[in-house]
Design a protein around this motif. Structure first.
Motif, PDB file in Angstrom:
ATOM      1  N   ARG A  91      14.765  -5.923  50.641  1.00 43.37           N
ATOM      2  CA  ARG A  91      14.998  -4.731  49.809  1.00 43.37           C
ATOM      3  C   ARG A  91      14.023  -3.611  50.188  1.00 43.37           C
ATOM      4  N   LEU A  92      12.765  -3.963  50.414  1.00 40.74           N
ATOM      5  CA  LEU A  92      11.782  -2.939  50.788  1.00 40.74           C
ATOM      6  C   LEU A  92      12.127  -2.329  52.145  1.00 40.74           C
ATOM      7  N   ARG A  93      12.539  -3.171  53.113  1.00 44.22           N
ATOM      8  CA  ARG A  93      12.920  -2.637  54.428  1.00 44.22           C
ATOM      9  C   ARG A  93      14.099  -1.680  54.291  1.00 44.22           C
ATOM     10  N   ILE A  96      12.831   1.574  52.743  1.00 45.17           N
ATOM     11  CA  ILE A  96      12.050   2.347  53.716  1.00 45.17           C
ATOM     12  C   ILE A  96      12.978   2.983  54.740  1.00 45.17           C
ATOM     13  N   THR A  97      13.954   2.218  55.225  1.00 44.20           N
ATOM     14  CA  THR A  97      14.910   2.758  56.188  1.00 44.20           C
ATOM     15  C   THR A  97      15.670   3.930  55.583  1.00 44.20           C
ATOM     16  N   ASP A 103      14.682  11.659  55.231  1.00 43.74           N
ATOM     17  CA  ASP A 103      13.654  12.666  55.496  1.00 43.74           C
ATOM     18  C   ASP A 103      14.153  13.622  56.569  1.00 43.74           C
ATOM     19  N   PRO A 104      14.344  14.892  56.246  1.00 44.22           N
ATOM     20  CA  PRO A 104      14.867  15.830  57.241  1.00 44.22           C
ATOM     21  C   PRO A 104      13.990  15.912  58.481  1.00 44.22           C
ATOM     22  N   GLY A 105      12.721  15.648  58.345  1.00 47.86           N
ATOM     23  CA  GLY A 105      11.811  15.735  59.484  1.00 47.86           C
ATOM     24  C   GLY A 105      12.104  14.718  60.561  1.00 47.86           C
ATOM     25  N   THR A 106      12.740  13.585  60.223  1.00 45.42           N
ATOM     26  CA  THR A 106      13.012  12.565  61.230  1.00 45.42           C
ATOM     27  C   THR A 106      14.227  12.903  62.075  1.00 45.42           C
TER      28      THR A 106
END
Length: 191
Positions: A91-93, A96-97, A103-106
């Protein structure tokens, strides 16, 4: 028999019980786990239970079987805990994904230039831009966070966008990069 000799009797009996069963219990645990360190934890926990219940240990022949039963329950708890840890980790992965993808920066090949430009802005300009772009707040919401009027916030946002544009320029690449998001018109709000 006085209390101290009774305690000594139980402690001596436990020492013999431990020495006589440690190797076989470790082998039992090693055959049932993927990692040897898990077997050591299971054996330690089983003997801890046995120590706490040393006054109630069954007779010698039955005590060994009782210990295997304890180890079996400890192993089951360990496996349930491992399953819970795996589910939580998954769930955490996923979260995070999803957060990285959102995130627009990625999405921007030039994100390092934008990040460097953001770092050169003063703290208020950077915060105004990040509240609207990265946090996705409407200008009135971001104004509330900064405790300023919406009109004041929109003015600060316009100036911060112009300063950022001045640092990175207008030609960073194809549409869809962070600069487009930062220079997009603010959504209209109901009054």
């Amino acid at each position: 028999m006085n209390v101290s000799s009774g305690t000594e009797y139980h402690e001596d009996r436990f020492r013999r019980f431990y020495a006589g069963n440690f190797d076989s219990l470790l082998a039992y645990a090693l055959r049932r786990v993927e990692h040897p360190e898990d077997a050591a934890d299971i054996v330690a926990e089983a003997f801890l239970v046995a120590w706490r219940r040393r006054h109630d240990l069954p007779a010698d022949a039955e005590a060994r079987l009782w210990l295997y039963g304890v180890a079996r329950r400890v192993l089951a708890n360990h496996q349930r805990g491992g399953t819970r840890r795996q589910r939580l980790g998954e769930r955490l992965r996923q979260q995070i994904t999803a957060a990285v993808a959102a995130d627009p920066g990625t999405e921007v090949p030039e994100r390092l230039a934008v990040q460097a430009a953001l770092a050169r802005l003063d703290e208020m300009d950077r915060e105004v831009l990040m509240l609207t772009v990265w946090e996705g707040l409407e200008p009135r919401e971001a104004a509330s966070v900064l405790r300023v009027s919406p009109a004041t916030f929109r003015t600060r946002l316009s100036r911060a966008r112009a300063r950022l544009r001045g640092l990175v320029g207008d030609d960073l690449g194809p549409p869809g990069h962070v600069l487009d998001a930062l220079t997009a018109p603010a959504p209209k709000e109901g009054r």
